[in-house]
Design a protein around this motif. Structure first.
Motif, short mmCIF file in Angstrom:
data_model
loop_
_atom_site.label_atom_id
_atom_site.label_comp_id
_atom_site.label_asym_id
_atom_site.label_seq_id
_atom_site.Cartn_x
_atom_site.Cartn_y
_atom_site.Cartn_z
N PRO A 196 -26.13 167.16 -50.96
CA PRO A 196 -24.94 167.00 -50.14
C PRO A 196 -25.27 166.51 -48.74
CG PRO A 196 -25.60 169.30 -50.14
CD PRO A 196 -26.54 168.59 -51.08
N THR A 197 -24.21 166.22 -47.97
CA THR A 197 -24.43 165.89 -46.57
C THR A 197 -24.94 167.12 -45.84
OG1 THR A 197 -22.21 166.52 -45.84
CG2 THR A 197 -22.49 164.27 -46.70
N THR A 198 -25.33 166.95 -44.59
CA THR A 198 -25.86 168.08 -43.85
C THR A 198 -24.80 169.15 -43.58
OG1 THR A 198 -25.51 166.82 -41.81
CG2 THR A 198 -27.71 166.78 -42.76
N ALA A 199 -23.52 168.79 -43.68
CA ALA A 199 -22.45 169.79 -43.56
C ALA A 199 -22.05 170.34 -44.92
CB ALA A 199 -21.24 169.19 -42.85
N GLY A 200 -22.71 169.88 -45.99
CA GLY A 200 -22.46 170.45 -47.31
C GLY A 200 -21.44 169.72 -48.15
N VAL A 201 -21.06 168.48 -47.78
CA VAL A 201 -20.07 167.73 -48.55
C VAL A 201 -20.76 167.02 -49.71
CG1 VAL A 201 -18.41 165.83 -48.47
CG2 VAL A 201 -18.59 167.42 -46.54
N SER A 202 -20.16 167.12 -50.89
CA SER A 202 -20.69 166.43 -52.07
C SER A 202 -19.56 166.16 -53.04
CB SER A 202 -21.79 167.26 -52.75
OG SER A 202 -21.25 168.49 -53.23
N ILE A 203 -19.81 165.28 -54.00
CA ILE A 203 -18.83 164.99 -55.06
C ILE A 203 -18.98 166.04 -56.15
CG2 ILE A 203 -18.14 163.32 -56.82
CD1 ILE A 203 -19.12 161.12 -54.93
N ASP A 204 -17.86 166.60 -56.55
CA ASP A 204 -17.86 167.64 -57.57
C ASP A 204 -17.41 167.04 -58.90
OD1 ASP A 204 -17.96 170.55 -58.32
OD2 ASP A 204 -15.86 170.15 -58.79
N GLY A 205 -18.27 167.10 -59.90
CA GLY A 205 -17.91 166.55 -61.20
C GLY A 205 -17.95 165.04 -61.21
N ASN A 206 -17.15 164.44 -62.11
CA ASN A 206 -17.15 162.99 -62.30
C ASN A 206 -15.86 162.38 -61.77
OD1 ASN A 206 -18.63 164.14 -65.07
ND2 ASN A 206 -19.67 162.43 -64.08
N PRO A 207 -15.96 161.42 -60.87
CA PRO A 207 -14.76 160.69 -60.45
C PRO A 207 -14.17 159.92 -61.63
CG PRO A 207 -16.61 160.30 -58.96
CD PRO A 207 -17.16 160.97 -60.17
N THR A 208 -12.88 159.67 -61.57
CA THR A 208 -12.22 158.91 -62.63
C THR A 208 -11.39 157.79 -62.03
OG1 THR A 208 -10.32 160.41 -62.65
CG2 THR A 208 -12.11 160.88 -64.19
N ALA A 209 -11.27 156.69 -62.79
CA ALA A 209 -10.44 155.55 -62.41
C ALA A 209 -10.26 154.69 -63.66
CB ALA A 209 -11.09 154.74 -61.29
N ILE A 210 -9.18 153.94 -63.69
CA ILE A 210 -8.95 153.04 -64.83
C ILE A 210 -8.52 151.68 -64.31
CG2 ILE A 210 -8.28 154.96 -66.34
CD1 ILE A 210 -5.37 154.03 -66.04
N VAL A 251 -13.15 154.48 -66.13
CA VAL A 251 -14.30 153.64 -65.82
C VAL A 251 -15.55 154.51 -65.90
CG1 VAL A 251 -15.45 152.28 -64.02
CG2 VAL A 251 -12.97 152.07 -64.38
N LYS A 252 -16.56 154.02 -66.56
CA LYS A 252 -17.78 154.79 -66.76
C LYS A 252 -18.39 155.19 -65.41
CE LYS A 252 -22.37 154.61 -68.90
NZ LYS A 252 -23.34 153.75 -69.63
N ASP A 253 -18.71 156.49 -65.28
CA ASP A 253 -19.30 157.01 -64.05
C ASP A 253 -20.82 156.96 -64.16
OD1 ASP A 253 -19.95 158.28 -61.71
OD2 ASP A 253 -19.43 160.29 -62.42
N ASP A 254 -21.40 155.90 -63.65
CA ASP A 254 -22.85 155.81 -63.54
C ASP A 254 -23.18 155.10 -62.24
OD1 ASP A 254 -22.40 153.12 -64.01
OD2 ASP A 254 -23.23 153.14 -66.04
N ASP A 255 -24.47 155.03 -61.92
CA ASP A 255 -24.87 154.46 -60.64
C ASP A 255 -24.52 152.99 -60.51
OD1 ASP A 255 -25.87 156.90 -59.86
OD2 ASP A 255 -27.93 156.46 -60.46
N ALA A 256 -24.44 152.30 -61.65
CA ALA A 256 -24.14 150.87 -61.59
C ALA A 256 -22.67 150.63 -61.29
CB ALA A 256 -24.53 150.20 -62.90
N GLN A 257 -21.78 151.35 -61.99
CA GLN A 257 -20.35 151.10 -61.83
C GLN A 257 -19.72 151.92 -60.72
OE1 GLN A 257 -18.34 149.23 -65.66
NE2 GLN A 257 -18.23 151.44 -65.62
N MET A 258 -20.22 153.12 -60.49
CA MET A 258 -19.68 153.96 -59.43
C MET A 258 -20.80 154.37 -58.48
SD MET A 258 -16.78 156.49 -60.98
CE MET A 258 -15.32 155.88 -61.83
N PRO A 259 -21.27 153.44 -57.66
CA PRO A 259 -22.34 153.79 -56.71
C PRO A 259 -21.82 154.76 -55.65
CG PRO A 259 -21.49 151.60 -56.25
CD PRO A 259 -20.85 152.04 -57.53
N LYS A 260 -22.65 155.77 -55.35
CA LYS A 260 -22.27 156.79 -54.36
C LYS A 260 -23.36 156.82 -53.29
CE LYS A 260 -20.46 159.34 -58.29
NZ LYS A 260 -21.01 158.37 -59.27
N THR A 261 -22.96 156.73 -52.06
CA THR A 261 -23.93 156.74 -50.96
C THR A 261 -23.57 157.85 -49.97
OG1 THR A 261 -22.65 155.10 -49.69
CG2 THR A 261 -24.38 154.28 -51.16
#
Length: 543
Positions: free
Chosen positions: A247-261, A359-369
């Motif tokens: 997570p970020t230094t304040a503890g923020v992170s993505i929980d589970g899998n994002p979704t989109a179509i 939409v498939k949640d992987d690093d290629a299609q759903m990059p998270k930074t």
């Protein structure tokens, strides 16, 4: 029995970055370090503040995204909000969900949040000096430590740079301090008015690096006050850093899998009457995206109802992800079909099909930074120091054994300050009753008998005024008689007692004034050694 086949019409192509999620977070805190006299000091931590921005971007060139849903762990943050169309719902369990009904191709939406003061900094500075009090023109050696909080950071910290800038308190374009002799334990440091310490990357298990340097007082005009000794701001130290892990230094992170179509999915349920009341439905799902978007099928449901009553289910099937009947991925142009399912109905049935997909949640299609950095106001440490801009009297008394019970007493009175002392600077010495004093040079100014704290005769000399860095000397001999206590001869006093007041103290006129003067019995161990081997013992008192 129902059989399902996954039939790609053409080879799947490489996936395209579809939904980008970027979390950028910044923290600020202003600390200060104040030394105490004669040694030690304390760091006062300021109030931590900060903010974060979540940027959600449709990276596709010509395809819109729909029904975007992302849940975040909030950590030590609050006030999640969006001003450009995203819906933000606080779930009340330390999580917040962001939904976007439609995000046009190439477009972004933003969600902001506030970092709470209870969050923890990943890096902070502390400092120590080898001399907490510096004369005008003098120097102290500074050690700065870059501390990493391992309790919240389980990753490397990169791009670490510490900048130390000397103060210009009177804004005369003269730096109040000049820095030199930089010695970093890690990275490299350059001096150009201030100091730039390029630390580089701090590995997770790496010890805290240090930077030592010399700070020399450089502007007497900046340190003029009504008090000869005062606490001044010396320098500002700023930390720049970056943490790129979750997570970020304040503890923020993505929980589970994002979704989109996208709208690039077609469904088909072909109907066929086999004979009499026998019917057969054949389901099919096709990825019709024009761009390289891969879907994940989580389930496909299909059912039949009477055409006159859509609420009555004649027959139904549901296939879920993970079973052998449903593939995980549906790439561009791929087709999924199932073996037709059959049922008996006396009438004309209606058929329905409902795929559940994203939409498939992987690093290629759903990059998270993730990027946690210092804020605009930065993470700082304000260093203070005591500066003596006046006189400062130091008295050194040396006792030398000359044999046969005769001791030579030498007293050196030095002004180690930056300004001339007052006209009256009295140095006191008490000769215990078991000693006879003589051979005074120069002659003493006055004398009186004392009974407290030592029984004997007090002598004093007015050695003022004393110029800065100048020394005045007094010497005499003391001869012991009988069983004399040598330890009592290690006494010396000076007036003004604190050496910080420009007011002169009157000459001693009676025993009570002398008894209230600030005397100390020093170097007891040195006295014992002098008795045994006849070496020189020195008693020193800084005031």
């Amino acid at each position: 029995m129902l059989f399902v086949a996954f039939l790609p019409v053409m080879p799947a192509s490489a996936e395209t970055s579809t939904l980008g999620i970027s979390i950028t977070e910044r923290m600020n805190r202003g600390d200060s370090y104040a030394p105490t006299l004669p040694t030690g000091g304390s760091t006062s931590n300021g109030t931590l503040s900060g903010d974060g921005v979540v940027t959600i971007t449709n990276n596709l060139a010509s395809t819109d995204l729909y029904n975007i849903s992302i849940t975040f762990n909030k950590g030590s943050t609050s006030n999640w909000t969006s001003s450009d169309g995203a819906y933000v719902v606080d779930n009340g369990n330390g999580k917040v969900t962001v939904t976007i009904p439609r995000l046009a191709h190439g477009a972004s939406m933003h969600v902001t949040y506030t970092v709470e003061s209870s969050a923890t900094l990943p890096l902070y500075l502390t400092a120590t000096y080898d001399n907490n009090k510096v004369n005008v023109g003098g120097f102290t050696n500074v050690t700065v430590t870059l501390n990493k909080d391992a309790s919240i950071i389980n990753a490397d910290i990169s791009n670490v740079v510490v900048t130390i800038t000397p103060k210009d308190l009177n804004n005369n374009s003269i730096k109040d301090w000049v820095f030199s002799n930089c010695n970093p334990s890690k990275g490299n440091a350059t001096v150009n008015g201030g100091i730039t310490w390029n630390v580089g990357t701090l590995a997770q298990a790496e010890s805290n690096p240090t930077l030592s340097f010399r700070a020399t007082e450089n502007d007497e005009a900046a340190h003029n006050t009504t008090d000869n000794l005062a606490l001044f701001d010396m320098a500002d130290s700023d930390i720049a850093y970056q943490v790129t892990t979750s997570p970020t230094t304040a503890g923020v992170s993505i929980d589970g899998n994002p979704t989109a179509i996208t709208s690039g999915l077609s469904t088909d349920l072909s109907k066929q009457q086999l004979s009499g009341n026998s019917w057969q439905f054949a389901p099919k799902v096709t990825n019709t995206n024009s761009e390289d978007v891969t879907f994940t099928l989580s389930s496909v449901s299909f059912w039949a109802t009477p055409s006159s009553d859509l609420n009555t289910i004649i027959d139904q099937r549901t296939l879920t992800q993970g079973s052998s009947n449903l593939p995980n991925d549906l790439p561009k142009s791929a087709v999924w079909t199932a073996t037709p399912f059959s049922f008996v109905y006396n009438g004309v049935p209606a058929g329905f099909i409902k795929p559940s997909f994203t939409v498939k949640d992987d690093d290629a299609q759903m990059p998270k930074t993730y990027s946690s950095t210092n804020g605009t106001n930065s993470v700082t440490l304000l260093k203070k120091i005591w500066v003596l801009n006046g006189y400062n009297i130091e008295v050194t008394k040396t006792v030398t054994d000359q044999g046969s019970g005769v001791y030579r007493i030498d007293i050196a009175v030095k002004n180690i300050g930056s300004k001339k002392s007052p006209d009256t600077v009295l140095v006191y010495d008490i000769v215990p009753a078991a000693f006879n004093a003589g051979n005074f040079s120069p002659a003493y100014t006055g004398t009186t008998s004392v009974t407290n704290p030592v029984v004997g005769t007090a002598y004093w000399w007015n050695v003022g005024p004393i110029n800065a860095n100048d020394t005045k000397y007094v010497n005499y001999t003391a001869t012991g008689s009988g069983s004399y206590p040598l330890m009592d001869i290690f006494l010396v006093g000076v007036d003004p007692a604190q050496s910080m007041s420009l007011q002169s103290t009157p000459l001693l006129t009676n025993e009570s004034i002398l008894a209230s003067a600030n005397f100390e019995s020093l170097a007891a161990l040195g006295a014992a050694a002098l008795l045994v081997v006849g070496m020189i013992g020195t008693a020193r008192r800084r005031l």
